[in-house]
Design a protein around this motif. Structure first.
Motif, PDB file in Angstrom:
ATOM      1  N   VAL A 266       0.879  -1.183   0.000  1.00 29.80           N
ATOM      2  CA  VAL A 266       0.000   0.000   0.000  1.00 29.80           C
ATOM      3  C   VAL A 266       0.908   1.222   0.000  1.00 29.80           C
ATOM      4  O   VAL A 266       1.458   1.613   1.036  1.00 29.80           O
ATOM      5  N   VAL A 268      -0.023   4.269  -1.284  1.00 31.80           N
ATOM      6  CA  VAL A 268      -0.831   5.470  -1.080  1.00 31.80           C
ATOM      7  C   VAL A 268      -1.773   5.194   0.078  1.00 31.80           C
ATOM      8  O   VAL A 268      -2.615   4.296   0.001  1.00 31.80           O
ATOM      9  N   SER A 271      -5.455   3.327   0.246  1.00 29.81           N
ATOM     10  CA  SER A 271      -5.737   2.500  -0.930  1.00 29.81           C
ATOM     11  C   SER A 271      -6.203   1.106  -0.493  1.00 29.81           C
ATOM     12  O   SER A 271      -5.810   0.593   0.553  1.00 29.81           O
ATOM     13  N   ARG A 272      -7.018   0.502  -1.337  1.00 27.31           N
ATOM     14  CA  ARG A 272      -7.560  -0.820  -1.038  1.00 27.31           C
ATOM     15  C   ARG A 272      -6.470  -1.882  -1.190  1.00 27.31           C
ATOM     16  O   ARG A 272      -5.691  -1.871  -2.132  1.00 27.31           O
TER      17      ARG A 272
END
Length: 466
Positions: A266, A268, A271-272
């Motif tokens: 991850v 960012v 984010s998912r």
């Protein structure tokens, strides 16, 4: 020296290549044109090509010994002339791939064509090659690893005159009456569970990682995520990693390292979380269905055959000599439902249990979820329903076997059940067994020299009888 013991000029049904060298070895390739169907006139049968590679070590010549190897030997161990034989439909032997089989029109045509790719015709190919390759068409020694061992027992049943000795490594098939696909999977599932338990004991951190992946897949749109080459990865698809990951000596580590890179970082915040491309690509590469669909299509058929009736009944009515055997009817899929949910991945996550991987099993939904197999869905169902498979073994012949046989039996083999192997061994006259837990199914690859030394020693008097 090599030229003096080389083959005669090529013939229409045998193209012999020229000798070439690699360090310490001399090699020669052979391509044989054989009938697809040996039961009919040669001129009436379609033809296929079967590839074999002749390998000579050091100063040995072809006149000293000839060893037929079903499948490649993953070892530098070589003391004589060896013939590495690629079974029909694989490697360079008219390989059956999604693209090559696209030439066959309907599902019925595919199923009809594939029925000729079992051990009975593999043995016919071996005999075809032997009389053209072995000096004076003499018998040869056969080494059968895994399914190659199954083929070797078929060889013992129907063409023992072509055999000098037989070496089996992790490859004693179930042969008795009642040795149906259902019986095989009922015996094999407990060993698969045992291998799962061993895996998670070695890598306890993977219990939670695998559960997280299953949960992610189950909660994704459609119950899975797309695979790079098409198809869909679902929780039950993920479990198929056990096919290669649980049964060989290095499989545990390879599976563990794969799950170490299951997630994209991850980078960012917010984010998912998503499964990495690396993992999805590695999953597809592991299964190899895009280059070898033959396994998925025909695997369960290796446990299907007609049985011989009581000889008295055959005498009274010759028409009853054969009767139809059992179809597989997706045996592994049906028997899996008898496990009280042990292999239900989603249920395991909900109950906080480890997710168990499956083993050497093929399931009908694979022909929907894996892109390379999807075009063969209808043909796969026809093959699963087929009942009139020809016999693969003759117990009466095995009971009176005269060919020296030595077998390495791996006590914790996930692919070849120990109990069923022992039942078959009791039916093969004169067989000598080396039962060991030092190796897994991959013993020939992991310790080829030691394994072959032990088996040859048993046959050649260097190992005591007791």
């Amino acid at each position: 020296m090599y030229e003096t013991c080389s083959l005669a000029d090529s013939t229409p049904d045998h193209v012999a290549g020229t000798w070439y060298s690699v360090p310490d070895l001399r090699l020669r390739d052979h391509r044989f044109t054989v009938p697809l169907d040996y039961s009919i006139d040669r001129n009436a049968s379609p033809e296929i090509s079967v590839f074999a590679r002749e390998v000579v070590s050091g100063m040995n010549s072809r006149t000293s010994c000839t060893l037929l190897v079903f499948y490649f030997l993953y070892s530098s161990y070589l003391r004589c002339c060896c013939v590495f034989f690629l079974q029909r439909g694989t490697g360079l032997s008219t390989p059956l791939t999604p693209s090559s089989m696209s030439q066959l029109g309907s599902a019925e045509e595919i199923a009809e064509y594939l029925k000729y790719f079992r051990a009975d015709n593999i043995v016919n190919d071996a005999e075809f090659i032997r009389v053209r390759l072995v000096p004076e068409a003499g018998p040869w020694t056969v080494l059968g690893q895994s399914y190659g061992g199954f083929c070797s027992v078929t060889y013992l049943s129907f063409a023992p005159q072509g055999l000098k000795q037989v070496l089996l490594t992790g490859g004693i098939p179930p042969v008795g009456n009642g040795s149906t696909a259902d019986a095989v999977y009922r015996a094999c599932y407990p060993q698969v569970i045992h291998q799962n338990e061993k895996y998670y004991k070695r890598f306890p951190q993977d219990v939670e990682i695998v559960r997280e992946v299953v949960k992610h897949l189950a909660e994704s749109e459609g119950g899975g995520v797309p695979l790079p080459s098409g198809g869909f990865l679902t929780p039950r698809g993920l479990q198929i990693l056990g096919l290669s990951g649980l049964g060989s000596s290095s499989g545990f580590e390879r599976l563990h390292y794969m799950f170490e890179r299951a997630w994209d970082p991850v980078i960012v915040p917010g984010s998912r979380k998503q499964i990495s491309y690396y993992f999805l690509k590695a999953f597809e590469n592991w299964l190899d269905f895009d280059t070898n669909p033959l396994y998925a299509l025909l695997h369960e058929s290796i446990y299907c055959q007609v049985d011989l009736l009581n000889p008295l009944l055959a005498f009274l009515n010759p028409l009853l000599f054969w009767f139809k055997g059992d179809s597989s009817l997706w045996s592994a899929h049906r028997i899996r439902t008898e496990d009280d949910g042990k292999f239900d991945a989603i249920r395991a996550v909900k109950e906080g249990r480890p997710v168990f991987f499956t083993g050497e099993m093929v399931f009908p939904w694979m022909f929907e979820e894996f892109h390379a197999l999807s075009k063969f869905k209808d043909a796969a169902h026809l093959l699963a329903e087929k009942k009139d498979w020809p016999p693969l073994y003759d117990i009466a012949v095995l009971n009176n076997n005269k060919v020296p046989v030595a077998a390495a039996v791996y006590y914790e083999d996930m692919y070849v059940n120990f109990k069923l192997a022992m039942e078959t061994a009791s039916q093969v006259a004169g067989i000598r067994l080396w039962i060991t837990n030092e190796y897994m199914h991959s013993g020939l690859r992991d310790g080829g020299g030691q394994v072959l030394d032990h088996l040859l020693g048993m046959l050649n008097g260097r190992k005591p009888l007791f």
